[in-house]
Motif scaffolding. Sequence first.
Motif, PDB file in Angstrom:
ATOM      1  N   TYR A  42       0.837  -1.207   0.000  1.00  0.00           N
ATOM      2  CA  TYR A  42       0.000   0.000   0.000  1.00  0.00           C
ATOM      3  C   TYR A  42       0.866   1.249   0.000  1.00  0.00           C
ATOM      4  CZ  TYR A  42      -3.465   3.381   1.775  1.00  0.00           C
ATOM      5  OH  TYR A  42      -4.292   4.470   1.944  1.00  0.00           O
ATOM      6  N   ILE A  43       1.929   1.233   0.791  1.00  0.00           N
ATOM      7  CA  ILE A  43       2.850   2.369   0.843  1.00  0.00           C
ATOM      8  C   ILE A  43       3.562   2.537  -0.495  1.00  0.00           C
ATOM      9  CG2 ILE A  43       4.964   3.223   1.929  1.00  0.00           C
ATOM     10  CD1 ILE A  43       4.003   1.767   4.501  1.00  0.00           C
ATOM     11  N   ALA A  44       4.002   1.408  -1.075  1.00  0.00           N
ATOM     12  CA  ALA A  44       4.700   1.465  -2.365  1.00  0.00           C
ATOM     13  C   ALA A  44       3.758   1.940  -3.476  1.00  0.00           C
ATOM     14  CB  ALA A  44       5.282   0.095  -2.701  1.00  0.00           C
ATOM     15  N   ASP A  45       2.503   1.481  -3.451  1.00  0.00           N
ATOM     16  CA  ASP A  45       1.526   1.904  -4.457  1.00  0.00           C
ATOM     17  C   ASP A  45       1.359   3.421  -4.469  1.00  0.00           C
ATOM     18  OD1 ASP A  45       1.032  -0.701  -5.206  1.00  0.00           O
ATOM     19  OD2 ASP A  45      -0.763  -0.914  -3.981  1.00  0.00           O
ATOM     20  N   ASN A  46       1.411   4.007  -3.288  1.00  0.00           N
ATOM     21  CA  ASN A  46       1.214   5.460  -3.164  1.00  0.00           C
ATOM     22  C   ASN A  46       2.527   6.233  -3.205  1.00  0.00           C
ATOM     23  OD1 ASN A  46      -1.846   6.087  -2.449  1.00  0.00           O
ATOM     24  ND2 ASN A  46      -1.314   4.167  -1.423  1.00  0.00           N
ATOM     25  N   ALA A  47       3.625   5.504  -3.467  1.00  0.00           N
ATOM     26  CA  ALA A  47       4.944   6.121  -3.633  1.00  0.00           C
ATOM     27  C   ALA A  47       5.319   7.014  -2.447  1.00  0.00           C
ATOM     28  CB  ALA A  47       5.000   6.917  -4.938  1.00  0.00           C
ATOM     29  N   GLN A  66     -10.313  -4.531  -7.808  1.00  0.00           N
ATOM     30  CA  GLN A  66     -10.641  -3.112  -7.727  1.00  0.00           C
ATOM     31  C   GLN A  66      -9.459  -2.183  -7.960  1.00  0.00           C
ATOM     32  OE1 GLN A  66     -12.391  -2.741  -3.807  1.00  0.00           O
ATOM     33  NE2 GLN A  66     -14.366  -3.573  -4.455  1.00  0.00           N
ATOM     34  N   GLY A  67      -8.236  -2.714  -7.806  1.00  0.00           N
ATOM     35  CA  GLY A  67      -7.055  -1.887  -7.994  1.00  0.00           C
ATOM     36  C   GLY A  67      -6.712  -1.021  -6.796  1.00  0.00           C
ATOM     37  N   ASN A  68      -7.337  -1.299  -5.647  1.00  0.00           N
ATOM     38  CA  ASN A  68      -7.030  -0.548  -4.424  1.00  0.00           C
ATOM     39  C   ASN A  68      -7.458  -1.362  -3.208  1.00  0.00           C
ATOM     40  OD1 ASN A  68      -9.888   0.152  -3.671  1.00  0.00           O
ATOM     41  ND2 ASN A  68      -9.772   1.309  -5.598  1.00  0.00           N
ATOM     42  N   TYR A  69      -7.122  -0.824  -2.020  1.00  0.00           N
ATOM     43  CA  TYR A  69      -7.443  -1.502  -0.768  1.00  0.00           C
ATOM     44  C   TYR A  69      -8.566  -0.809   0.010  1.00  0.00           C
ATOM     45  CZ  TYR A  69      -2.989  -4.064  -1.261  1.00  0.00           C
ATOM     46  OH  TYR A  69      -1.967  -4.866  -1.692  1.00  0.00           O
ATOM     47  N   ASP A  70      -9.306   0.087  -0.633  1.00  0.00           N
ATOM     48  CA  ASP A  70     -10.279   0.913   0.077  1.00  0.00           C
ATOM     49  C   ASP A  70     -11.294   0.075   0.864  1.00  0.00           C
ATOM     50  OD1 ASP A  70      -8.953   3.002  -1.066  1.00  0.00           O
ATOM     51  OD2 ASP A  70     -10.537   3.554  -2.473  1.00  0.00           O
TER      52      ASP A  70
END
Length: 416
Positions: A240-245, A376-380
């Motif tokens: 999640y951290i890497a996805d959001n750079a 979904q492409g996210n963890y929301d």
Amino acid sequence: MTKQRSFWVPVLCGAAILTIGMGARQSFGIFQKPISESLGVGREVWSFGNALAMLLMGALAPFAGNMADRFGSAKTVAVGGLVYVAGMATIAFASGSTLLILGNLIAGFGLAAAGMGPIFGAVSRQTPPEKRSLALGITTAGGSFGQFAIVPLASVLQAKFGDWHFTMWVLTFLSIIMIPLAIGIREPNRAAPAVGAPIPQGTKEALTEAYGTRGYILLIIGFFVCGFHVAFIGLHLPAYIADNAIGMSFFGRPITPLELGGWAIGLVGLFNLAGALIWGALGAKHSKKDLLALLYFLRAVGFIIFLVLPLSWMSVLIFSATLGFLWLGTVPLTSGLVGYMFGQTHMAMLWGIVFFSHQIGSFLGGWGAGRLYDIQGNYDAMWWISVGLGLFAAAIHWFIREEPVPRLRAAATAAA
């Protein structure tokens, strides 16, 4: 007359075993993106392998606990450590999905035998009742220290060498140390029951008693939520951290998002050192079920605050520290409550059943997050599911009656 060994020996050796075993296991989130990219598969494959291992650990935990109760924790943990090393080596060898999943299953089998159930049983039986909650907290903190020490090590190795196979081999050789440490939790021969002691139980009678106690069922349900949270965060927070750079700089040295993910999980482990000790110590003085309700409520609040704040390296580290304090404080409270309600004779087996529920939650939290991400492409959705489950767990713990079962109360009255 032989001098009795200090109870601190099994406490420290048990903590060291969990330091290595759980520390290495918690580092698996570091491999989420590298394995997915090197093998050209989605995140569901590694998530599914990890989730299956967690489920297997839970399914086997009652049987491993029963074996430890009957034949001794030291033998059970030593064999489990050997199998765990074999599973880690299989993962390190893997070049495709099949061996990745197989290695996870073997490692899960080993960690069921070399995990919390047999170790907690050995520690509980060798610790004076007034120090038991604190001893379990210290033992639990061992896993937290491993998370703090080993997960950042794995992230640094992965960032430096860029080869997940090499990093996994380092963790494999480190895990070998678990095997000789099992000697330290060896239990002396048990003395014959004293007059007025609780009536000896067989396995069937112990299970019937436990499943007939509403508080035990609620503990099983509540610990499912703990497993869901731990697996989701441990396996997916780095990604999640890497996805959001989200990176940072430390004294002029750039910290990549992958490294920050490792340090975030490590920070969870560091603050869990304090959390496990403090919650364990509080459990010796206050209602364990009320403390569990408070802990799960605070987790839900922590998730909400993290989601509403702007995402940055600062919010990541604050969230990691907060969650760390609330991470495995559930373990000494839950295991201590099981021992308090039912006694120590079948402690490892009954804890193993509760832990199975934890691992079912881990399966759904670990695999489910990977599955939802690929869809979904996210963890929301996973974040808000975690909030809801935290509030649910907080509510149900209020309905537990914190008292020994009638069998133990009757024995105490007879002995008075």
